[in-house]
Design an enzyme around this catalytic site. Structure first.
Site, PDB file in Angstrom:
ATOM      1  N   ARG A   1       0.818  -1.220   0.000  1.00  0.00           N
ATOM      2  CA  ARG A   1       0.000   0.000   0.000  1.00  0.00           C
ATOM      3  C   ARG A   1       0.843   1.257   0.000  1.00  0.00           C
ATOM      4  O   ARG A   1       1.934   1.292   0.577  1.00  0.00           O
ATOM      5  CB  ARG A   1      -0.882   0.051   1.256  1.00  0.00           C
ATOM      6  CG  ARG A   1      -2.019  -0.929   1.265  1.00  0.00           C
ATOM      7  CD  ARG A   1      -2.959  -0.667   2.420  1.00  0.00           C
ATOM      8  NE  ARG A   1      -2.242  -0.568   3.677  1.00  0.00           N
ATOM      9  CZ  ARG A   1      -2.688   0.094   4.745  1.00  0.00           C
ATOM     10  NH1 ARG A   1      -3.838   0.715   4.703  1.00  0.00           N
ATOM     11  NH2 ARG A   1      -1.987   0.125   5.866  1.00  0.00           N
TER      12      ARG A   1
ATOM     13  N   SER B   1       7.392  -5.034   7.273  1.00  0.00           N
ATOM     14  CA  SER B   1       7.027  -5.973   8.353  1.00  0.00           C
ATOM     15  C   SER B   1       7.729  -7.317   8.253  1.00  0.00           C
ATOM     16  O   SER B   1       7.103  -8.362   8.096  1.00  0.00           O
ATOM     17  CB  SER B   1       5.519  -6.155   8.372  1.00  0.00           C
ATOM     18  OG  SER B   1       4.931  -4.887   8.475  1.00  0.00           O
TER      19      SER B   1
ATOM     20  N   ASP C   1       5.111  -3.467  11.296  1.00  0.00           N
ATOM     21  CA  ASP C   1       3.676  -3.295  11.552  1.00  0.00           C
ATOM     22  C   ASP C   1       3.350  -3.310  13.047  1.00  0.00           C
ATOM     23  O   ASP C   1       2.393  -2.685  13.482  1.00  0.00           O
ATOM     24  CB  ASP C   1       2.846  -4.357  10.813  1.00  0.00           C
ATOM     25  CG  ASP C   1       3.332  -5.783  11.063  1.00  0.00           C
ATOM     26  OD1 ASP C   1       4.403  -5.954  11.682  1.00  0.00           O
ATOM     27  OD2 ASP C   1       2.670  -6.725  10.617  1.00  0.00           O
TER      28      ASP C   1
END
Length: 445
Positions: free
Chosen positions: A74, A136, A190
Site C-alpha cells: 500500500r 514488516s 507493523d
C-alpha cells in the site's frame, strides 16, 4: 488401544501450568535478548526500534507511508491535523508471487513505480513529503531510518535483500526512476505501527501485538534495561522494542509442547526450523495444522469413513479463514462447515462436522493460549497495574473467539494486571506516518 478424536487431540491441549511455563520461558528469552553479552545467542532478538516516544496529540503535517508486509502493498497519503485528527487516502497494489520470489531489485523497482504512480494520481506534485516505511519483516534497526533485513518470512524470498538496508534499497530504486522525491524519516514494522496508531487514540497503550499472517509484539522499555542501546540517553529514557517473538522456540525451547502436527507443518514450510512460536499461533499456519490433524483422524477412520480427497492431501489447502467460519457456525446442522468440507471434496456426515469443529477449536484455542502467555510475560516486564495492548491482524479481527479466549487466559496468567486489548485502526499505514510525525516533532525541540 484404539484412537479417538479426543486422544489424537490430546497433545494440543495446554494446561494452566504449561501456559505459566511458556510465560516464564518467554520472559527469560526477553532478558536474554536485552542483554549485551547474551543477545548474540538469543532467538527472541528484542531489537531497539529507535522510536523513543508515542504520540502526544500535538503532531501535525502531511506524510506519505509505504506498507509492505504481505501479498498486498500500500501507498498512503496522510494528513495529521493535531488533536488526534487524521485523514488519509490510500491505494492497494497487488504483489505477484514472481515479485515476492524474484530479485530484490525487481521488488523495490515495483515499490518505487507504485509510489511514483500514487504521487502523480493524487497530484502531490514535486513536494518532498516526509515518509514512514512499514516493512514488516525481521530487521535490525541501525537508526530510525535504517533497517537491515535479517531474514525473510511470510513466503518472501526475494534475493539480494537479506543483510541489506531496506531504506537504502528504496532510495536506490527511486533514484533509478528519477521522477519522485523521497525523504524517509522512519522504517518501522507493523507491530510498532500498531502500537503508535493505538497510542494516538489512547496514550495508555504501551504494547503492540500482531496476530495475522504472522505474529509479533513490541512494547515500551526503559533505556537502562536495553543493554544494546547505542544512541543518546536524553529524555524520554525509553525506547520501543521490537521483540520479533515469532522466533521464540527456534533453539528447541518449546520442543516439549510442540507436537507431531507442528513438526509436519514446519517440515512443509519454506523456512524449516524457524519461527516455531509463530507456526503454532499465526494465520499462515493454523489451517495447515487442522489439515494435518484431519488426515491423521481419517487414517484412523475417525472422520469421512477414512476417505480423504486430493484437496485435503494438498499442503496449505485448508485455509485459516475456514477455522473462523467453522468456529463461527452456529447452525444446528453446521451447514457452513459442511459446505467448506464439500468444497474440499470430502463426504462429511453430521458427526464429521462436529469432529472438524472440535479440531479447529483445539488448534485456535492453543494459539490463543500461547499468544496470551507471551503477552503475560510482557505485562510482567512492564510492571504496571494496567496494560493496554493495541492489536492488529486478520486472525484477531476475523476469528469469532480469539479475543475472548485471550482475555480469559491472560486473567489466569497475570491476575494482578488489568490487561485491556484495543483494536488498531490501520497500524501499518497511519502508524508509520505517526512514527515520522513524532520524529519531526521531537527534532523541533
Amino acid at each position: 488401544m484404539s484412537e479417538t478424536v479426543e486422544s489424537i487431540l490430546n497433545s494440543m491441549h495446554m494446561t494452566l501450568d504449561q501456559m505459566k511455563d511458556v510465560k516464564t520461558r518467554m520472559h527469560e528469552n526477553m532478558m536474554k535478548g536485552l542483554g549485551k553479552a547474551s543477545n548474540a545467542q538469543a532467538v527472541v532478538k528484542m531489537f531497539p526500534t529507535y522510536v523513543r516516544s508515542t504520540p502526544d496529540g500535538t503532531e501535525s503535517g502531511d506524510f506519505l507511508a509505504l506498507d509492505l508486509g504481505g501479498s498486498n502493498f500500500r501507498v498512503l497519503y496522510i494528513k495529521i491535523e493535531g488533536a488526534g485528527k487524521v485523514q488519509q487516502q490510500s491505494e492497494i497494489y497487488k504483489l505477484t508471487k514472481e515479485l515476492m520470489e524474484g530479485t530484490g531489485e525487481q521488488l523495490f523497482d515495483y515499490i518505487a513505480e507504485c509510489l511514483a504512480k500514487f504521487v502523480k494520481d493524487h497530484e502531490l506534485g514535486a513536494q518532498k513529503l516526509p515518509l514512514g516505511f512499514t516493512f514488516s519483516f525481521p530487521c535490525r534497526q541501525q537508526g530510525l531510518a535504517s533497517a537491515v533485513l535479517t531474514t525473510w518470512t511470510k513466503g518472501f524470498t526475494a534475493s539480494g535483500v537479506v543483510g541489506q538496508d531496506v531504506c537504502q534499497l528504496l532510495y536506490d530504486a527511486v533514484r533509478r526512476r528519477g521522477d519522485v522525491e523521497l525523504d524517509v524519516i522512519a522504517v518501522v514494522n507493523d507491530t510498532t505501527g500498531t502500537l503508535m496508531s493505538c497510542a494516538h487514540d489512547n496514550p495508555d497503550c504501551m504494547v503492540g501485538l500482531i496476530l495475522g499472517t504472522g505474529t509479533n509484539a513490541c512494547y515500551v522499555e526503559q533505556l537502562p534495561c536495553v543493554e544494546l542501546w547505542d544512541s543518546d540517553t536524553d529524555d524520554p529514557k525509553q525506547v520501543l522494542i521490537n521483540m520479533e517473538w515469532g522466533a521464540f522456540g527456534d533453539d528447541g525451547n518449546l520442543d516439549d509442547i510442540r507436537t507431531e502436527y507442528d513438526n509436519s507443518v514446519d517440515k512443509n514450510s519454506f523456512n524449516v526450523g524457524k519461527q516455531k512460536y509463530e507456526k503454532m499461533i499465526s494465520g499462515m499456519y493454523l489451517g495447515e495444522l487442522v489439515r494435518v490433524i484431519l488426515l491423521k483422524l481419517a487414517e484412523h477412520k475417525l472422520v469421512f469413513e477414512g476417505e480423504t480427497s486430493e484437496q485435503l492431501r494438498t499442503t496449505w489447502k485448508f485455509e485459516t479463514a475456514y477455522l473462523s467460519q467453522i468456529e463461527g457456525d452456529k447452525s444446528a446442522d453446521l451447514s457452513e462447515c459442511a459446505k467448506i468440507l464439500k468444497d474440499l471434496g470430502l463426504k462429511a456426515s453430521a458427526e464429521d462436522c462436529v469432529s472438524v469443529k472440535t479440531v479447529c477449536e483445539a488448534v485456535s484455542l492453543r494459539a490463543a493460549k500461547l499468544a496470551s502467555a507471551g503477552i503475560a510475560a510482557v505485562a510482567c516486564q512492564l510492571n504496571k497495574p494496567e496494560v493496554t495492548v493495541g492489536v492488529d491482524g486478520s486472525l484477531y479481527k476475523k476469528h469469532p473467539k480469539f479475543h475472548d479466549r485471550m482475555t480469559a487466559a491472560i486473567r489466569q496468567l497475570a491476575p494482578d494486571v488489568n490487561v485491556k486489548f484495543m483494536l488498531s485502526e490501520d497500524g501499518s499505514g497511519k502508524g508509520a506516518a505517526l512514527v515520522a510525525a513524532v520524529a519531526v516533532r521531537m527534532a523541533k525541540k
